[in-house]
Design a protein around this motif. Sequence first.
Motif, short mmCIF file in Angstrom:
data_model
loop_
_atom_site.label_atom_id
_atom_site.label_comp_id
_atom_site.label_asym_id
_atom_site.label_seq_id
_atom_site.Cartn_x
_atom_site.Cartn_y
_atom_site.Cartn_z
N ALA A 1 -28.81 20.12 0.54
CA ALA A 1 -29.24 18.75 0.86
C ALA A 1 -28.04 17.86 1.18
CB ALA A 1 -30.05 18.17 -0.29
N GLU A 2 -26.94 18.07 0.47
CA GLU A 2 -25.77 17.21 0.68
C GLU A 2 -25.13 17.43 2.05
OE1 GLU A 2 -22.98 17.46 -2.51
OE2 GLU A 2 -24.34 16.55 -3.97
N ASP B 1 -26.99 17.57 4.71
CA ASP B 1 -28.01 17.03 5.63
C ASP B 1 -28.74 18.13 6.39
OD1 ASP B 1 -27.54 14.34 4.99
OD2 ASP B 1 -25.87 14.24 6.41
N ASP C 1 -35.76 15.52 4.29
CA ASP C 1 -36.32 14.72 3.21
C ASP C 1 -37.83 14.59 3.44
OD1 ASP C 1 -37.14 12.77 1.42
OD2 ASP C 1 -36.01 11.14 2.36
N THR D 1 -40.05 13.37 1.09
CA THR D 1 -40.60 12.52 0.03
C THR D 1 -41.90 11.84 0.46
OG1 THR D 1 -38.32 12.06 -0.68
CG2 THR D 1 -40.07 10.66 -1.59
N THR E 1 -35.10 17.35 -6.11
CA THR E 1 -34.94 15.95 -5.75
C THR E 1 -33.49 15.52 -5.98
OG1 THR E 1 -37.24 15.48 -6.37
CG2 THR E 1 -35.76 13.59 -6.17
N ASP F 1 -30.95 12.10 -5.45
CA ASP F 1 -30.87 10.66 -5.14
C ASP F 1 -32.23 10.11 -4.72
OD1 ASP F 1 -28.13 10.70 -5.65
OD2 ASP F 1 -27.66 11.25 -3.58
N LYS G 1 -34.71 11.59 -3.32
CA LYS G 1 -35.31 12.21 -2.14
C LYS G 1 -35.67 13.67 -2.44
CE LYS G 1 -32.59 9.30 0.99
NZ LYS G 1 -31.57 9.28 2.07
N GLN G 2 -36.89 14.06 -2.07
CA GLN G 2 -37.36 15.41 -2.33
C GLN G 2 -37.17 16.28 -1.09
OE1 GLN G 2 -41.08 15.60 -4.41
NE2 GLN G 2 -41.50 17.70 -3.75
N TYR G 3 -36.56 17.43 -1.30
CA TYR G 3 -36.21 18.30 -0.17
C TYR G 3 -37.02 19.60 -0.17
CZ TYR G 3 -32.35 15.08 0.55
OH TYR G 3 -31.60 13.95 0.79
N SER H 1 -38.49 24.89 1.90
CA SER H 1 -37.88 23.71 2.48
C SER H 1 -37.84 23.81 4.00
CB SER H 1 -36.45 23.52 1.96
OG SER H 1 -36.45 23.29 0.56
N ASN I 1 -33.43 20.82 9.39
CA ASN I 1 -33.35 19.84 10.48
C ASN I 1 -33.23 20.53 11.83
OD1 ASN I 1 -33.58 16.98 9.99
ND2 ASN I 1 -31.87 17.22 8.56
#
Length: 433
Positions: free
Chosen positions: A112-113, A115, A119, A121, A142, A144, A146-148, A320, A323
Amino acid sequence: MNRRVIAAGCIAMSLGLTATACGGDDDDEGGKATDGKGKTLTVWIMEGTNPDARPFFAEAEKAFTKKTGAKIKVEYQQWASAQKKFTTAIEGGADQVPDVAEVGTTWVPQFAETDALVDVTDEVKKSGLDGDLVEGLKDAGTLDGKQYGMPWYAGVRSIVYRKDIFEKHDLKPPTTWKELQATAKTLKEKEPKLVSFPVAGGAEMFAAPFVWGAGGELATESGGKWKSAINSPEAIKGIEYYTGLATKDKVSPAKVNTWTEKEVGDAWNKGEIAMAVGGNWTPKAIVDKNPDLKGKLGAVPIPGQNGGMSKSFLGGSYLSTFNTDKKDLAWEFVKLVTTGEFAAKWAEQTNYFPGQNSELKKIEAKKDPLVEPFAKQMLEAGATVPKTKSYGEIQASKVIPGMIQSILTGKSSVKDAADKAAKDMDAIFAKDE
């Protein structure tokens, strides 16, 4: 689960809702299913979770094609090499990553970090599932706020024991650490050919419950920075108890010092274990390999120091979306597989747990003696590892197993081993700063 396990870990969702409530209807918010005609989703699935996942995904593809017109291409990955493959693909950009992938819960922060993950959510909230997700599983995916992705399947560890041997010696399942110690010592005396309670040096998630049970933590966060807590007084107390079962009470022989969770499982299959930490998938796996043990196994939550339950690692896998230019279509596939009919089928086939409180409570209410203790552990005492990409490197470096093994082999005192582990962890955490 420790790969495995870590893999670490979230199971199939089955709310018993209508297709619309589960997000599995033919219509999205615009009143029309996402048009995927002529498109193919690339889906990465870990191999080894299910004996043969291919029939499941063949059936899921038929339903997905009927709904959207799209097809899926499933590529099976090995747990041992998957993390590196994901990292390489992410570095290569959107044309290298899959559209959908099974992602171990401990990997979510790392991916997730970058990108790379989408997300979802808002999509989860629209599905109506948000309020019913098991908190530990939701939290694992999750970052910060935000659910991934969506929890797909989950597992938790409790204690599995030989019910027939306990009855033979008039023993009861332990409910405190003192009782666990006494029971293990009695088993050693009465059943010397069995390992009464393996202190498996290579199994990180066997040791973690005793750190948590003593009030300790693996690491703590302050101001966005992580710092090891493995050498805190509380953590050391838990480590001393766990390793002391082997070094002082001698309930775990030297051959177990380097055992991983898999090797404990192999010993179970051979009928060599009397009692051990194990996952909710363990009883079925044992009986599948050793039918003679059918009806002879029991389970109980990992006891707290003075009663109640010690926390236990709650992990599994998310589905998941990445992108890519097909992320909307990918989300449709994730919804299909993680809710309703297909989620229920996957849960039944794998013997893992659903990620919703309502379904877990239904399972617990059935009072299955080999299921209820794990459901209780998961609902009331599930825990996760630190949610930072650095912890993946800490696990890959086997910092915790190295600490435990150095104590078991007498190379280090508990405090010295914990101090070294803390130093190693902090060096890895510092890379994120």
